[in-house]
Each structure stands twice: as structure tokens, then as C-alpha cells.
Write an enzyme that holds these catalytic residues in place. Sequence first.
Site, PDB file in Angstrom:
ATOM      1  N   HIS A 137      36.609  44.676  32.765  1.00 23.56           N
ATOM      2  CA  HIS A 137      36.863  43.548  33.656  1.00 23.56           C
ATOM      3  C   HIS A 137      38.080  42.750  33.169  1.00 23.56           C
ATOM      4  O   HIS A 137      38.742  42.077  33.969  1.00 23.56           O
ATOM      5  CB  HIS A 137      35.657  42.620  33.711  1.00 23.56           C
ATOM      6  CG  HIS A 137      34.448  43.229  34.343  1.00 23.56           C
ATOM      7  ND1 HIS A 137      33.550  43.982  33.631  1.00 23.56           N
ATOM      8  CD2 HIS A 137      33.986  43.196  35.621  1.00 23.56           C
ATOM      9  CE1 HIS A 137      32.586  44.395  34.439  1.00 23.56           C
ATOM     10  NE2 HIS A 137      32.837  43.949  35.650  1.00 23.56           N
ATOM     11  N   ASP A 165      35.604  51.894  40.744  1.00 25.15           N
ATOM     12  CA  ASP A 165      35.127  50.568  40.369  1.00 25.15           C
ATOM     13  C   ASP A 165      36.101  49.565  40.990  1.00 25.15           C
ATOM     14  O   ASP A 165      37.106  49.939  41.612  1.00 25.15           O
ATOM     15  CB  ASP A 165      35.032  50.439  38.848  1.00 25.15           C
ATOM     16  CG  ASP A 165      34.028  49.369  38.407  1.00 25.15           C
ATOM     17  OD1 ASP A 165      33.613  48.543  39.241  1.00 25.15           O
ATOM     18  OD2 ASP A 165      33.653  49.356  37.214  1.00 25.15           O
TER      19      ASP A 165
END
Length: 339
Positions: free
Chosen positions: A185, A254
Site C-alpha cells: 500500500h 490489486d
Amino acid sequence: MSDIYNIVVGIEGKELTDFEKDLFTHKNPYGVILFARNVDTKEQLKALTKSIHSINPDINIFIDQEGGRVTRIKEPLFTRKLLAPKTFSDIFYKDKDAGLKAIYDNAYLIGHELKNEFGINGVFAPVCDLYYDFADKVIGDRSLGSNPEDVALMAKYWYNGILAGGCIPCVKHIPGDGRAMADSHLELPIVDTPLSELESTDFKVFTNLADTGMSMTAHVIYTAIDDKNPITSSKAGIEYIRNNIGFKHVIITDDLSMKALQGSIAQNAEASIKAGCDLLLHCNGKKDEMLEAYMFASPINKGLEAKLHYINNSIEEINSNLTYDTALAEYLEIVNSYA
């Protein structure tokens, strides 16, 4: 499915904006993903999913409802507290049969409630990444353990439980995010482990799950496959997943807005499609970024349509005699006994 585009997007708030309504009307996304920012009350959430389906009932609505740290709809809005995946692997190693039953029942209950109570029909779970105590804690108790055969077995029960609950499951993060020393992230992890070791550990989980219908990529560089690009945007990486791991079904990226992918959203989307991903995922709901991602989305073609039918057929064909009340009673008995 020519009017459905190969993209799943997040939305800004607790109801659709005029921009989102117009975009989804003209270019129906394959799916919409919801986060905590989109959730307030049960009535609000049901109205939101109803408004999405009023545009096109074939738009799928996804959520990350893993349990533990990654739970977007929390109690009391959801009927029970969802336990972290590690809790179930702990039960598994005390009593294998009880652990597998608890995993299946828990996943079934999640899928059943999401679909029947909230109008949500997709769950980005189970997490299939192995646990390593030296790695970044982004996986941590989201993992089902460190043994590839056991994790694959537990993940398959989780996957089938979601199917039985009437929802689309998705194994993640192919080919394995467990060794990452950084949180994707926030930055790009690089794994230098030799291929032979990866194939006997992290990758083996996904080889054993190659018959599942959807997988989500890991934003990780594996130097043994491609020392320049993360799997999501690596043609060599996606080909490895197809040809060596044997996963022939739907591959979704993702989130394209994660910091591990260092280009613009448009660049990330283009690279992912060129690499061979089937579906794009963009999560943060920002209008300008969503439009960038849409630049490289396209109407679903016959090849992808066949892969998506494989998932839908799996939901229809799953053999489960469970009812919600029976599954809940079984689940509570096991958890109260072992957890």
C-alpha cells in the site's frame, strides 16, 4: 456482456454521485467495491447497493470482508464480530475437522449475509499468503499459516464457503505476498528468494488453488521471474501464473492506486492489461483517477466472458445443504469450544 467493462471501481461516498451514475450508465463496470467510507447504516447501505443495481443488475458489488483487521462492515451492522483468519488456523491445528468446518461455516455466513441482507455479491477473500515472522505485518494475522498444503486446504474451504453463500470469492494475492518486507500500500516490495524455494512454498499454495475462479495479483517484484516489474504489470509474471502455476481463470489486479505501482493510474492500468490481467481494480473513488483507469478498460470479450461464467457456474453448482441457522449454530459451537 458487451456493455460491461472489465473494471471494478470504488466510489466516493455513501451514495452515488451524479458523475458515478452517469459513468456507470454509459460504461457499466464489471463491479463496484465498497469500503468503510461507503457504510453508515443498514438502510443506507441497502439503498446504495439498490441504486447501483438499478443502473444494471449485472454490476457486481464487492467488499473486503476477511475478518479481523480487514472488515468493512462491522458489528452491530453486521450480525457478529468477524474473527481474524489466524483464529481459524489455530482451531485447525487443534482439531483439523473442526477447523475446516468453522472456516467453511464462517465463509458461508459472510457470503449469505452480504448477499441477502445487503445486496453485496462478491468478497475479496480468502487471503492465501503464507505467514513469515520476518516479513512486514501487513499480512500478519490475515494469513492462515506457514504450511503451503495446509493453507491451500483451509483457503479452499473458505473459498467454497463463500460460493455456497451465493457470492463470488477471490483468492489473493497471487503468487504470494507473505515474504514482502514492505507494505505494498505504501511502497514496492522486492523479493529475492530463489524460484525453487518460492515454488515449494508461497507459489505452491496457488498451484493447489488453480481451479478457483478468480485471483488478485500481488504488487510485488519477484526477481526470479522479473527483476524490474511487479507481478501485476509484468508480462513474464502473468505468463508464469498462467503456465507454471496453472491458473487459467480470472486475474484481477490489486488496487491500481497503491503506492507500490509507481506510475500514473493510466500507466498502471495500461501496463496491467498489456501484462495479461483480465480485470482492473481501482479503489479510492477519486473521479480523475477513475477516469484514467477507465481509459484502458474495455468491453468484456468472449474469452473473459467464458472465465466469468466459470465463476457463476461454480456458485450454482456448489453442493451445500447448509442453512444460515445451522451454519451459525455449528460455527458458534466450534468457536466457543476452541477459540
